[in-house]
Motif scaffolding. Structure first.
Motif, PDB file in Angstrom:
ATOM      1  N   GLY A   1      -3.107  10.284  -2.563  1.00  0.00           N
ATOM      2  CA  GLY A   1      -3.324  11.724  -2.476  1.00  0.00           C
ATOM      3  C   GLY A   1      -2.469  12.537  -3.432  1.00  0.00           C
ATOM      4  O   GLY A   1      -2.406  13.759  -3.306  1.00  0.00           O
ATOM      5  N   GLY A   2      -1.831  11.868  -4.388  1.00  0.00           N
ATOM      6  CA  GLY A   2      -0.999  12.604  -5.339  1.00  0.00           C
ATOM      7  C   GLY A   2      -0.405  11.668  -6.373  1.00  0.00           C
ATOM      8  O   GLY A   2      -0.777  10.493  -6.488  1.00  0.00           O
ATOM      9  N   ILE A   3       0.549  12.190  -7.128  1.00  0.00           N
ATOM     10  CA  ILE A   3       1.255  11.432  -8.157  1.00  0.00           C
ATOM     11  C   ILE A   3       2.642  11.063  -7.630  1.00  0.00           C
ATOM     12  O   ILE A   3       3.281  11.843  -6.922  1.00  0.00           O
ATOM     13  CB  ILE A   3       1.380  12.265  -9.453  1.00  0.00           C
ATOM     14  N   GLY A   4       3.098   9.876  -7.983  1.00  0.00           N
ATOM     15  CA  GLY A   4       4.463   9.477  -7.636  1.00  0.00           C
ATOM     16  C   GLY A   4       4.730   9.301  -6.173  1.00  0.00           C
ATOM     17  O   GLY A   4       5.739   9.807  -5.657  1.00  0.00           O
TER      18      GLY A   4
ATOM     19  N   ASP B   1      -8.575   7.408   4.563  1.00  0.00           N
ATOM     20  CA  ASP B   1      -9.175   8.740   4.529  1.00  0.00           C
ATOM     21  C   ASP B   1      -8.081   9.809   4.540  1.00  0.00           C
ATOM     22  O   ASP B   1      -7.148   9.747   5.344  1.00  0.00           O
ATOM     23  CB  ASP B   1     -10.092   8.940   5.742  1.00  0.00           C
ATOM     24  N   VAL B   2      -8.210  10.800   3.652  1.00  0.00           N
ATOM     25  CA  VAL B   2      -7.259  11.908   3.626  1.00  0.00           C
ATOM     26  C   VAL B   2      -7.528  12.822   4.818  1.00  0.00           C
ATOM     27  O   VAL B   2      -8.627  13.361   4.975  1.00  0.00           O
ATOM     28  CB  VAL B   2      -7.352  12.696   2.309  1.00  0.00           C
ATOM     29  N   LEU B   3      -6.519  12.995   5.654  1.00  0.00           N
ATOM     30  CA  LEU B   3      -6.647  13.817   6.856  1.00  0.00           C
ATOM     31  C   LEU B   3      -6.077  15.211   6.669  1.00  0.00           C
ATOM     32  O   LEU B   3      -6.583  16.178   7.243  1.00  0.00           O
ATOM     33  CB  LEU B   3      -5.944  13.125   8.033  1.00  0.00           C
ATOM     34  N   GLU B   4      -5.010  15.305   5.872  1.00  0.00           N
ATOM     35  CA  GLU B   4      -4.360  16.598   5.656  1.00  0.00           C
ATOM     36  C   GLU B   4      -3.399  16.477   4.494  1.00  0.00           C
ATOM     37  O   GLU B   4      -2.811  15.411   4.269  1.00  0.00           O
ATOM     38  CB  GLU B   4      -3.602  17.025   6.914  1.00  0.00           C
TER      39      GLU B   4
ATOM     40  N   ARG C   1      -1.724   8.111 -11.319  1.00  0.00           N
ATOM     41  CA  ARG C   1      -2.125   8.405  -9.939  1.00  0.00           C
ATOM     42  C   ARG C   1      -1.385   7.487  -8.991  1.00  0.00           C
ATOM     43  O   ARG C   1      -0.995   6.369  -9.334  1.00  0.00           O
ATOM     44  CB  ARG C   1      -3.633   8.252  -9.752  1.00  0.00           C
ATOM     45  N   GLY C   2      -1.187   7.969  -7.775  1.00  0.00           N
ATOM     46  CA  GLY C   2      -0.525   7.190  -6.753  1.00  0.00           C
ATOM     47  C   GLY C   2      -1.505   6.356  -5.959  1.00  0.00           C
ATOM     48  O   GLY C   2      -2.646   6.776  -5.715  1.00  0.00           O
ATOM     49  N   ILE C   3      -1.048   5.179  -5.544  1.00  0.00           N
ATOM     50  CA  ILE C   3      -1.887   4.233  -4.805  1.00  0.00           C
ATOM     51  C   ILE C   3      -1.119   3.746  -3.582  1.00  0.00           C
ATOM     52  O   ILE C   3       0.099   3.582  -3.623  1.00  0.00           O
ATOM     53  CB  ILE C   3      -2.248   3.021  -5.696  1.00  0.00           C
TER      54      ILE C   3
ATOM     55  N   VAL D   1       2.628  10.127   3.521  1.00  0.00           N
ATOM     56  CA  VAL D   1       3.140   9.711   2.227  1.00  0.00           C
ATOM     57  C   VAL D   1       3.835  10.891   1.560  1.00  0.00           C
ATOM     58  O   VAL D   1       3.313  12.007   1.539  1.00  0.00           O
ATOM     59  CB  VAL D   1       2.007   9.206   1.303  1.00  0.00           C
ATOM     60  N   ALA D   2       5.025  10.620   1.017  1.00  0.00           N
ATOM     61  CA  ALA D   2       5.743  11.615   0.216  1.00  0.00           C
ATOM     62  C   ALA D   2       5.347  11.415  -1.241  1.00  0.00           C
ATOM     63  O   ALA D   2       5.846  10.507  -1.909  1.00  0.00           O
ATOM     64  CB  ALA D   2       7.247  11.453   0.387  1.00  0.00           C
TER      65      ALA D   2
END
Length: 359
Positions: free
Chosen positions: A151-154, A202-205, A131-133, A169-170
């Motif tokens: 919000g994702g991997i890598g 917080d994840v916004l989108e 998982r990504g941090i 974040v990419a």
């Protein structure tokens, strides 16, 4: 994360005056890592014409850096899967702090400061959990305040949005593990995305490309002053099927890859190295060191409109509205319709030109 939130609240009520602005070190416009002719590594400050104004030794190969917006300090990051991130005084060359990735983590080569220079955000891989941090660091002592999901991997690149309260974040979508070197472990199932987060985590989108583009790993970012995000991708499928590696996204809409003729898409060899808006944001450029070219896009038309041949090009930046490029051959280019080399140095410039806002 009460500690970090408490720090943010306290910061709003305190002064955070800069110690020394970038003007004291020659007002560089860019930072870039490089390998010198004796195989040593350095972080350079560069003018808009590519002239070095300082160079500071690095312990190993660097990837990108983050420039404090108020003080002449930079955080230089190791190339993935490196664990070093060092804070450098660009005035004295002294190492001010060393950031240690927590156990089971490594950095991804990028970071971003908050607009007031008080916080540093770093992209990290929690590799056993896949998982990504995003790590959060206080930017005086560089103590770690906490972390939150990317919000994702890598997660690779990270940028602060113009509102000052949002990060983008990419998330490249590719699972890796240091035990496997740079091997990519989940290509058939990868799911890259752009994730927008508040600075509190917080994840916004979140935005993903079309399902058939799930192997088009989103890696690098630029942000226009109105919040339009440009991104560069790296295609993990067959080179013969390589799509466009230049994309645009505005919050609330679906991300779009720039349209490109088949020959144009294949010329990039599936690899977008750096991305930059230029010409007052009306154009966007993506480099390909593998293809040896910079591809140019018209933002309004959403299409690739040209390309510039430059051997081993990767770093892209903007000076006075005009596009600049750096290469592994040591050249620093004015990437105009008729490109020309502005300076030639006895180094191999690494992947990125990092903008500096002189305080």
């Amino acid at each position: 994360m009460a500690t970090r939130r408490g720090f943010l609240a306290g910061l709003a009520a305190s002064s955070f005056a800069p110690v020394a602005g970038w003007a004291k070190v020659g007002a560089p416009e860019f930072l870039s890592a490089a390998r010198s002719s004796d195989d040593s590594y350095h972080l350079f400050g560069l003018t808009g014409q590519g002239a070095p104004v300082f160079q500071i030794p690095l312990p190993a190969r660097g990837h990108a850096a983050a420039a404090n917006p108020l003080r002449a300090e930079a955080v230089a990051f190791a190339r993935r899967p490196g664990r070093f991130a060092i804070v450098l005084s660009c005035e004295t060359g002294v190492i001010l702090a060393e950031l240690d990735a927590p156990e089971g983590r490594h950095f991804y080569g990028h970071g971003a400061f908050s607009s007031d220079g008080a916080l540093l955000f770093t992209t990290e891989n929690d590799y056993d959990a896949a998982r990504g941090i995003v790590g959060v660091w206080e930017a005086r002592t560089y103590q770690r305040l906490g972390e939150f999901s990317s919000g994702g991997i890598g997660p690779h690149d990270i940028r602060l949005m113009p509102d000052g309260g949002t990060l983008v974040v990419a998330n490249g979508g590719i699972e890796t593990h240091p035990d496997s070197g740079r091997a990519k472990l989940n290509l058939p199932f990868m799911q890259p995305n752009l994730t927008y987060l508040s600075v509190e985590g917080d994840v916004l989108e979140q935005a993903e490309l079309a399902p058939e583009m799930h192997m088009n790993s989103i890696r690098h970012l630029d942000v226009r002053t109105d919040g339009l995000v440009g991104f560069a991708t790296q295609w993990q499928g067959s080179t013969a099927d390589s799509p466009s590696v230049i994309g645009l996204h505005r919050r609330g809409e679906a991300p779009q890859l720039l349209s490109a003729a088949r020959a144009q898409a294949r010329a990039m060899d599936g690899y977008g190295g750096s991305v930059a808006f230029y010409d007052e944001g009306t154009r966007i450029a993506v480099s390909s060191p593998r293809g040896g070219l910079v591809q140019l896009g018209d933002v309004a038309a959403g299409a690739v409109v040209g390309q510039l041949d430059m051997p081993d090009v990767c770093g892209l930046g903007v000076s006075g509205g005009a596009l600049r490029a750096s290469t592994g051959t040591g050249a620093f280019w004015a990437a105009t319709a008729t490109p020309r080399v502005l300076t030639q140095q006895p180094v191999a410039w690494d992947n990125h030109l990092v903008r500096v806002s002189c305080g």
